[in-house]
Scaffold this active site. Structure first.
Site, mmCIF file in Angstrom:
data_model
loop_
_atom_site.group_PDB
_atom_site.id
_atom_site.type_symbol
_atom_site.label_atom_id
_atom_site.label_comp_id
_atom_site.label_asym_id
_atom_site.label_seq_id
_atom_site.Cartn_x
_atom_site.Cartn_y
_atom_site.Cartn_z
ATOM 1 C CG LEU A 19 21.136 63.442 15.210
ATOM 2 C CD1 LEU A 19 20.487 63.554 13.832
ATOM 3 C CD2 LEU A 19 20.722 64.628 16.083
ATOM 4 N N GLY B 228 27.952 50.943 21.344
ATOM 5 C CA GLY B 228 26.880 50.909 22.348
ATOM 6 C C GLY B 228 26.467 52.291 22.815
ATOM 7 C CG PHE C 288 26.426 55.203 18.710
ATOM 8 C CD1 PHE C 288 27.228 54.736 19.733
ATOM 9 C CD2 PHE C 288 27.031 55.673 17.570
ATOM 10 C CE1 PHE C 288 28.605 54.750 19.627
ATOM 11 C CE2 PHE C 288 28.412 55.688 17.438
ATOM 12 C CZ PHE C 288 29.200 55.228 18.476
ATOM 13 C CG PHE D 53 28.914 47.542 24.945
ATOM 14 C CD1 PHE D 53 28.721 46.289 24.390
ATOM 15 C CD2 PHE D 53 28.507 47.748 26.254
ATOM 16 C CE1 PHE D 53 28.128 45.261 25.109
ATOM 17 C CE2 PHE D 53 27.904 46.733 26.988
ATOM 18 C CZ PHE D 53 27.722 45.486 26.409
ATOM 19 C CE1 TYR E 218 30.728 37.812 28.997
ATOM 20 C CE2 TYR E 218 32.448 37.212 27.445
ATOM 21 C CZ TYR E 218 31.852 38.151 28.266
ATOM 22 O OH TYR E 218 32.383 39.416 28.341
#
Length: 293
Positions: free
Chosen positions: A221, A216, A218, A213, A63
């Site tokens: 809707l 994460g 989606f 996530f 990272y």
């Protein structure tokens, strides 16, 4: 009682950790590459997390690279005795910020020493092997060579416990024949439920599953349906998504990340949110909502 205690604890390695922890990925710059815009704010978030009772931080030396671990050391070293710092190896960053495999024995050894140096530790309590057979998700293939390399580093005392990340159920099964696996870290949330069976199996074996996530993947809707439930409960969508995970299985140990102290506090409040049965039913059905319905 600390509010986090309401979420319960689960054993990872040789210690019990609170089931709501902190993921440090967002402390680096955009795309998890380079330094953050505000390093002081990143330090403040980490210190606030520990002050609020968090005892599990998830990180990786890729990272940044290196940036996140350096910020963790600046903010928290010397570390509290009850703080579990889990890191990952198996990936590296290209000069353009790309995510590249780094699974050879030499690369893994170098990564472990980089983590030790940047975190200011003599031994890493938990190292997750991040499978990079496919950058975008789990893919079948042998992890015997990198796991053998990590097991050797464990014998040398540089690693205490080994976990897996971005892996398939078959890889988990194969890995457990090679060495003790204390956790599995995969993409899992309200609508991304491919690991339902694996979660149940690991729960039965007393092994932690660490989902990442939480929001994460989606569809618009699905996001709208989650927002409706959250509004009815007087909570944020993130709080509801985290509460659903906490109620889903006792071996789920969460690591939501944020670079904001305010959002950190909102996430921690999910430990106190108990979803009623009707809401859980609605949330369970969200995975069935077709992307183009």
């Amino acid at each position: 009682m600390n509010s986090l205690d309401k979420a319960g604890t689960f054993r990872i390695g040789n210690r019990n950790v609170k089931r709501l922890g902190y993921g440090a990925m967002q402390l680096a710059g955009p795309g998890v590459f380079g330094p953050p815009k505000d390093r002081a704010a990143a330090v403040a978030v980490l210190r606030a997390a520990v002050e609020h009772g968090l005892d599990h931080i998830d990180t990786a030396d890729f990272y940044g690279p290196h940036i996140t671990n350096q910020i963790i050391r600046e903010a928290l070293h010397p570390y509290r005795q009850d703080l579990l710092i889990a890191t990952k190896v198996g990936a590296k960053r290209g000069s353009d910020g790309s995510w590249l495999p780094a699974l050879s024995a030499d690369e893994l050894t170098r990564a472990v020493h980089d983590n030790l140096r940047h975190l200011g530790l003599e031994s890493l309590e938990l190292v997750n092997l991040r499978s990079m057979l496919d950058v975008h998700g789990p893919a079948e293939g042998s992890l015997e060579e990198p796991l053998t390399a990590l097991a050797e580093l464990q014998r040398q005392g540089l690693i205490q416990h080994i976990g897996l990340s971005n892996v398939t159920a078959r890889q988990v099964e194969d890995a457990r024949r090679l060495c003790a696996i204390v956790c599995v870290q995969n993409h899992y949330n309200l609508v991304h439920r491919n690991d339902d069976a694996l979660v149940r199996q690991l729960a039965g074996d007393g092994i932690a599953y660490v989902p990442f996530f939480p929001l994460g993947g989606f569809t618009p809707l699905q996001s709208s349906a989650l927002s409706e439930v959250a509004s009815q409960l007087g909570a944020t969508p993130m709080q509801v998504a985290l509460a659903w995970l906490l109620q889903r299985s006792p071996n789920l140990v969460l690591i939501p990340g944020t670079s904001s102290v305010q959002h950190l506090r909102e996430n921690l409040a999910a430990a106190e949110l108990r979803l009623p049965e009707e809401a859980v039913g609605r949330l369970d059905r969200m995975a069935e909502i077709a992307p183009h319905a």
